[in-house]
Design an enzyme around this catalytic site. Structure first.
Site, PDB file in Angstrom:
ATOM      1  N   LYS A  22       0.848  -1.202   0.000  1.00  0.00           N
ATOM      2  CA  LYS A  22       0.000   0.000   0.000  1.00  0.00           C
ATOM      3  C   LYS A  22       0.880   1.246   0.000  1.00  0.00           C
ATOM      4  O   LYS A  22       0.678   2.152  -0.811  1.00  0.00           O
ATOM      5  CB  LYS A  22      -0.873   0.006   1.248  1.00  0.00           C
ATOM      6  CG  LYS A  22      -1.551   1.338   1.537  1.00  0.00           C
ATOM      7  CD  LYS A  22      -2.424   1.331   2.763  1.00  0.00           C
ATOM      8  CE  LYS A  22      -1.671   1.605   4.033  1.00  0.00           C
ATOM      9  NZ  LYS A  22      -1.376   3.029   4.269  1.00  0.00           N
ATOM     10  N   ASN A  23       1.883   1.262   0.881  1.00  0.00           N
ATOM     11  CA  ASN A  23       2.661   2.492   1.047  1.00  0.00           C
ATOM     12  C   ASN A  23       3.659   2.728  -0.075  1.00  0.00           C
ATOM     13  O   ASN A  23       4.228   3.800  -0.186  1.00  0.00           O
ATOM     14  CB  ASN A  23       3.345   2.504   2.420  1.00  0.00           C
ATOM     15  CG  ASN A  23       2.318   2.681   3.524  1.00  0.00           C
ATOM     16  OD1 ASN A  23       1.158   2.995   3.249  1.00  0.00           O
ATOM     17  ND2 ASN A  23       2.724   2.454   4.747  1.00  0.00           N
ATOM     18  N   ARG A  94      -3.818  10.913   4.330  1.00  0.00           N
ATOM     19  CA  ARG A  94      -2.663  11.817   4.397  1.00  0.00           C
ATOM     20  C   ARG A  94      -1.774  11.665   3.167  1.00  0.00           C
ATOM     21  O   ARG A  94      -1.196  12.643   2.675  1.00  0.00           O
ATOM     22  CB  ARG A  94      -1.855  11.525   5.646  1.00  0.00           C
ATOM     23  CG  ARG A  94      -0.565  12.300   5.711  1.00  0.00           C
ATOM     24  CD  ARG A  94       0.256  11.929   6.904  1.00  0.00           C
ATOM     25  NE  ARG A  94       1.565  12.519   6.854  1.00  0.00           N
ATOM     26  CZ  ARG A  94       1.844  13.764   7.226  1.00  0.00           C
ATOM     27  NH1 ARG A  94       0.883  14.546   7.664  1.00  0.00           N
ATOM     28  NH2 ARG A  94       3.076  14.229   7.157  1.00  0.00           N
ATOM     29  N   PRO A 124       2.150  16.872  10.897  1.00  0.00           N
ATOM     30  CA  PRO A 124       2.385  18.126  10.162  1.00  0.00           C
ATOM     31  C   PRO A 124       3.153  17.871   8.862  1.00  0.00           C
ATOM     32  O   PRO A 124       3.544  16.735   8.568  1.00  0.00           O
ATOM     33  CB  PRO A 124       3.223  18.934  11.142  1.00  0.00           C
ATOM     34  CG  PRO A 124       3.880  17.943  12.007  1.00  0.00           C
ATOM     35  CD  PRO A 124       2.949  16.788  12.123  1.00  0.00           C
ATOM     36  N   MET A 125       3.385  18.956   8.109  1.00  0.00           N
ATOM     37  CA  MET A 125       4.116  18.822   6.849  1.00  0.00           C
ATOM     38  C   MET A 125       5.305  19.764   6.773  1.00  0.00           C
ATOM     39  O   MET A 125       5.792  20.083   5.686  1.00  0.00           O
ATOM     40  CB  MET A 125       3.162  19.091   5.674  1.00  0.00           C
ATOM     41  CG  MET A 125       2.271  17.906   5.340  1.00  0.00           C
ATOM     42  SD  MET A 125       1.350  18.163   3.817  1.00  0.00           S
ATOM     43  CE  MET A 125       2.660  18.314   2.605  1.00  0.00           C
ATOM     44  N   ASP A 126       5.808  20.192   7.917  1.00  0.00           N
ATOM     45  CA  ASP A 126       6.895  21.187   7.915  1.00  0.00           C
ATOM     46  C   ASP A 126       8.139  20.688   7.181  1.00  0.00           C
ATOM     47  O   ASP A 126       8.816  21.462   6.485  1.00  0.00           O
ATOM     48  CB  ASP A 126       7.246  21.584   9.351  1.00  0.00           C
ATOM     49  CG  ASP A 126       7.687  20.383  10.183  1.00  0.00           C
ATOM     50  OD1 ASP A 126       6.863  19.468  10.371  1.00  0.00           O
ATOM     51  OD2 ASP A 126       8.856  20.344  10.590  1.00  0.00           O
ATOM     52  N   ASP A 308       4.609   0.487  11.955  1.00  0.00           N
ATOM     53  CA  ASP A 308       3.376  -0.100  11.416  1.00  0.00           C
ATOM     54  C   ASP A 308       3.185  -1.545  11.831  1.00  0.00           C
ATOM     55  O   ASP A 308       2.145  -2.137  11.547  1.00  0.00           O
ATOM     56  CB  ASP A 308       3.355  -0.013   9.882  1.00  0.00           C
ATOM     57  CG  ASP A 308       3.273   1.434   9.415  1.00  0.00           C
ATOM     58  OD1 ASP A 308       3.524   1.682   8.235  1.00  0.00           O
ATOM     59  OD2 ASP A 308       2.984   2.308  10.254  1.00  0.00           O
ATOM     60  N   ILE A 330       7.913   6.957  16.744  1.00  0.00           N
ATOM     61  CA  ILE A 330       7.624   7.622  15.473  1.00  0.00           C
ATOM     62  C   ILE A 330       6.378   8.492  15.563  1.00  0.00           C
ATOM     63  O   ILE A 330       6.355   9.627  15.084  1.00  0.00           O
ATOM     64  CB  ILE A 330       7.469   6.585  14.325  1.00  0.00           C
ATOM     65  CG1 ILE A 330       8.738   5.723  14.226  1.00  0.00           C
ATOM     66  CG2 ILE A 330       7.150   7.263  13.010  1.00  0.00           C
ATOM     67  CD1 ILE A 330      10.007   6.492  13.831  1.00  0.00           C
ATOM     68  N   ARG A 400      -8.628  -0.224   4.550  1.00  0.00           N
ATOM     69  CA  ARG A 400      -7.692   0.748   3.938  1.00  0.00           C
ATOM     70  C   ARG A 400      -6.390   0.073   3.580  1.00  0.00           C
ATOM     71  O   ARG A 400      -5.728   0.433   2.624  1.00  0.00           O
ATOM     72  CB  ARG A 400      -7.404   1.884   4.921  1.00  0.00           C
ATOM     73  CG  ARG A 400      -8.577   2.781   5.205  1.00  0.00           C
ATOM     74  CD  ARG A 400      -8.153   3.998   5.986  1.00  0.00           C
ATOM     75  NE  ARG A 400      -7.034   4.671   5.319  1.00  0.00           N
ATOM     76  CZ  ARG A 400      -6.416   5.745   5.824  1.00  0.00           C
ATOM     77  NH1 ARG A 400      -6.781   6.235   6.998  1.00  0.00           N
ATOM     78  NH2 ARG A 400      -5.425   6.315   5.176  1.00  0.00           N
TER      79      ARG A 400
HETATM   80  C1  EPZ Z   1       4.448   6.874   6.110  1.00  0.00           C
HETATM   81  O1  EPZ Z   1       3.709   7.963   6.621  1.00  0.00           O
HETATM   82  C2  EPZ Z   1       3.476   5.703   6.029  1.00  0.00           C
HETATM   83  N1  EPZ Z   1       2.371   6.053   5.138  1.00  0.00           N
HETATM   84  C3  EPZ Z   1       2.947   5.386   7.429  1.00  0.00           C
HETATM   85  O2  EPZ Z   1       2.111   4.242   7.314  1.00  0.00           O
HETATM   86  C4  EPZ Z   1       4.142   5.029   8.320  1.00  0.00           C
HETATM   87  O3  EPZ Z   1       3.680   4.768   9.627  1.00  0.00           O
HETATM   88  C5  EPZ Z   1       5.119   6.213   8.331  1.00  0.00           C
HETATM   89  O4  EPZ Z   1       5.539   6.510   6.982  1.00  0.00           O
HETATM   90  C6  EPZ Z   1       6.361   5.923   9.157  1.00  0.00           C
HETATM   91  O5  EPZ Z   1       7.023   4.805   8.654  1.00  0.00           O
HETATM   92  C7  EPZ Z   1       2.569   5.991   3.803  1.00  0.00           C
HETATM   93  O6  EPZ Z   1       3.649   5.669   3.331  1.00  0.00           O
HETATM   94  C8  EPZ Z   1       1.396   6.332   2.937  1.00  0.00           C
HETATM   95  P1  EPZ Z   1       6.602  10.250   8.159  1.00  0.00           P
HETATM   96  P2  EPZ Z   1       4.357   9.464   6.598  1.00  0.00           P
HETATM   97  O7  EPZ Z   1       6.563  11.484   7.345  1.00  0.00           O
HETATM   98  O8  EPZ Z   1       5.145   9.648   5.361  1.00  0.00           O
HETATM   99  C9  EPZ Z   1       6.494  13.468  11.645  1.00  0.00           C
HETATM  100  C10 EPZ Z   1       0.191   2.936   7.664  1.00  0.00           C
HETATM  101  O9  EPZ Z   1      -0.300   2.431   8.675  1.00  0.00           O
HETATM  102  N2  EPZ Z   1       6.557  14.469  10.558  1.00  0.00           N
HETATM  103  O10 EPZ Z   1       7.801   9.362   8.091  1.00  0.00           O
HETATM  104  O11 EPZ Z   1       3.267  10.420   6.891  1.00  0.00           O
HETATM  105  C11 EPZ Z   1       5.149  12.761  11.677  1.00  0.00           C
HETATM  106  O12 EPZ Z   1       4.206  13.536  12.395  1.00  0.00           O
HETATM  107  C12 EPZ Z   1       0.720   4.364   7.696  1.00  0.00           C
HETATM  108  O13 EPZ Z   1       0.310   2.356   6.556  1.00  0.00           O
HETATM  109  C13 EPZ Z   1       6.702  15.820  10.878  1.00  0.00           C
HETATM  110  O14 EPZ Z   1       6.795  16.188  12.047  1.00  0.00           O
HETATM  111  O15 EPZ Z   1       5.327   9.347   7.845  1.00  0.00           O
HETATM  112  C14 EPZ Z   1       5.468  11.456  12.360  1.00  0.00           C
HETATM  113  O16 EPZ Z   1       5.452  11.647  13.758  1.00  0.00           O
HETATM  114  C15 EPZ Z   1       0.508   5.025   9.044  1.00  0.00           C
HETATM  115  N3  EPZ Z   1       6.733  16.731   9.868  1.00  0.00           N
HETATM  116  C16 EPZ Z   1       6.895  11.163  11.883  1.00  0.00           C
HETATM  117  O17 EPZ Z   1       7.426  12.412  11.405  1.00  0.00           O
HETATM  118  C17 EPZ Z   1       6.645  16.369   8.550  1.00  0.00           C
HETATM  119  O18 EPZ Z   1       6.705  17.254   7.667  1.00  0.00           O
HETATM  120  C18 EPZ Z   1       6.959  10.129  10.758  1.00  0.00           C
HETATM  121  O19 EPZ Z   1       6.268  10.676   9.676  1.00  0.00           O
HETATM  122  C19 EPZ Z   1       6.488  14.992   8.241  1.00  0.00           C
HETATM  123  C20 EPZ Z   1       6.456  14.059   9.258  1.00  0.00           C
END
Ligand code: EPZ
Length: 422
Positions: A22-23, A94, A124-126, A308, A330, A400
């Site tokens: 999926k991811n 997201r 967030p998306m910072d 995950d 995480i 999902r």
């Molecule tokens: C991906 O999410 C996966 N989703 C998530 O899987 C997975 O848990 C995650 O990576 C971590 O491995 C997809 O690939 C579609 P991150 P993503 O950006 O990209 C913080 C599932 O169950 N962060 O690595 O959103 C964030 O809040 C899902 O399949 C910021 O602070 O994860 C989190 O605490 C759930 N600012 C941490 O980093 C940002 O701009 C990890 O987020 C971006 C992220």
């Protein structure tokens, strides 16, 4: 809303085909925005998140055609009509934010709703914004939307990520393929889904080195072309079904499973006394007699233990011999499965990002509620081990990320059925 009923205690026996990730698919599909030529994805998973991504891309004017019952997706963005990703779609998933990088790269503009928080955290998306600004984008937050522009196109740059964000790495990787000059992503995420995206982009004509390491170098090109790419095996679905025989007893072979995708997870299974065997077609797990041993788990970025699979591992440790400590590093709120497992008789104490699990002899079936994708499946697994009947409600979370979970587990002997909801 549908619910799933599981009756525990029936040992499993047989093979489960693991689907495409999926991811990976949720990052590969937006890659079509980088080229007007068609992108064909094979081994695509049949999931509601894929339908949501399809809905989003179609809202931008992308043609998406599902073949072979959704296992093949053919995408083409030669007739784009919009560069705005609406809140009503983005709030559902997201990963919709992964259109930001490609839209900026090829169309030099994008309006993407902030996804808003979700059950497991603020998200967030910072990191995405800072990285794309380093490549010359101007991004402003207005009315809950990111308004992004890159007059004259993006420029290659050194892009250090403060945290190895998967999504931010994917957005920058895609954006950099068409930027002018060279981009180096530092502290890049190393997940297999990043490697899979890089391999697909390379098939489209991108020049990329270093994927899978913390430093990815991309040499921008003028245009990308057509490609056909197989979606990599889903390591989270793999880990989930590898655990099934540990709960229910018996033996399951996960077809398509690869050790390199689940290294740190298998290390923890070995420490818990669960043997994993590599076969010609995948990975086989059989319940060694006696209870699993308690182990401590800390979630980390790849190649560390995947967040995950934390919920599924916690469910398994509920009936292990001894006390286990799980640390979720995480996400800020990813223990919502704990109180549901406690309803089934588990002994779990949660303090902030740390959960302490004292193993009990048996869980007891109970009505429980799914809260997020991975928490949902941990309750199904717990139901396989529990005495009596477990009813998991709100299984739309499950759909999902897991293809027909009741069919896959039912085919190896689990007593499981879906009850259509009102
Ligand atoms: C991906 O999410 C996966 N989703 C998530 O899987 C997975 O848990 C995650 O990576 C971590 O491995 C997809 O690939 C579609 P991150 P993503 O950006 O990209 C913080 C599932 O169950 N962060 O690595 O959103 C964030 O809040 C899902 O399949 C910021 O602070 O994860 C989190 O605490 C759930 N600012 C941490 O980093 C940002 O701009 C990890 O987020 C971006 C992220």
């Amino acid at each position: 809303m549908d619910s799933i009923v599981v009756k525990g205690g029936t040992p499993l026996k047989g093979k489960i085909q693991i689907a495409g990730a999926k991811n990976a698919a949720l990052a590969l599909m937006p890659a079509t925005l980088l080229s007007e030529e068609p992108l064909t994805l094979t081994n695509a998973p049949r999931l509601s998140d894929i339908k949501t991504m399809t809905e989003l891309l179609r809202s931008l004017g992308v043609e998406v055609t599902a073949l072979q019952d959704g296992k093949v997706q053919v995408l083409s963005s030669h007739a784009m009509t919009s560069t705005t990703a609406d809140y009503d779609i983005v709030r559902k998933m997201r990963a919709s934010n992964l259109v930001l990088g490609p839209l900026l790269a090829r169309h030099h503009q994008a309006v993407v709703s902030l996804p808003g928080g979700c059950a497991i955290g603020a998200r967030p998306m910072d990191i995405h914004v800072t990285a794309l600004e380093a490549m010359g984008a101007e991004i402003e937050l207005k009315d809950g939307y990111l308004h992004a522009n890159a007059k004259g196109g993006l420029k290659g740059a050194r892009v250090p990520l403060r945290f190895a964000s998967v999504g931010a790495t994917e957005n920058v990787l895609m954006a950099a393929t068409l930027a002018k000059g060279t981009t180096v992503i530092e502290n890049a995420a190393r997940e297999p889904e990043i490697v899979d995206l890089a391999e697909c982009l390379r098939r489209m004509g991108a020049q990329i080195d270093g994927e899978g390491t913390s430093a990815i170098t991309i040499q921008g090109v003028d245009r990308l072309g057509a490609a056909t790419h197989p979606v990599v095996t889903d390591r989270i679905e793999l880990g989930t079904y590898m655990l099934a025989p540990v709960f229910a007893g018996g033996e399951v072979e996960c077809i398509g499973g690869r050790l390199d995708l689940v290294g740190s997870f298998v290390e923890k299974l070995h420490a818990a006394g669960v043997e994993v065997t590599e076969t010609a077609d995948g990975l086989k797990v059989s319940r060694s007699n006696g209870r699993a041993r308690a182990v401590d788990v800390t979630t980390e970025v790849f190649p560390g233990f995947p967040t995950d699979l934390q919920a599924q591992m916690m469910a398994m440790l509920c009936t292990a011999e001894g006390t286990s400590v799980l640390e979720e590093k995480i996400f800020e709120n990813r223990f919502m499965h704990a109180p549901e497992l406690v309803r089934m008789g588990a002994d779990i104490e949660v303090h902030g990002g740390t959960a302490t699990v004292h193993g009990v002899d048996r869980l007891k079936g109970a009505p429980v509620m799914a809260t997020d994708l991975r928490a949902s499946v941990s309750l199904i697994l717990a139901g396989l081990a529990a005495e009596g009947e477990t009813v998991v409600s709100r299984v739309y979370h499950l759909d999902r990320g897991y293809e027909h979970v009741e069919e896959k587990l039912g085919a190896v002997g689990a007593q499981i059925e879906r009850i259509a909801g009102s």
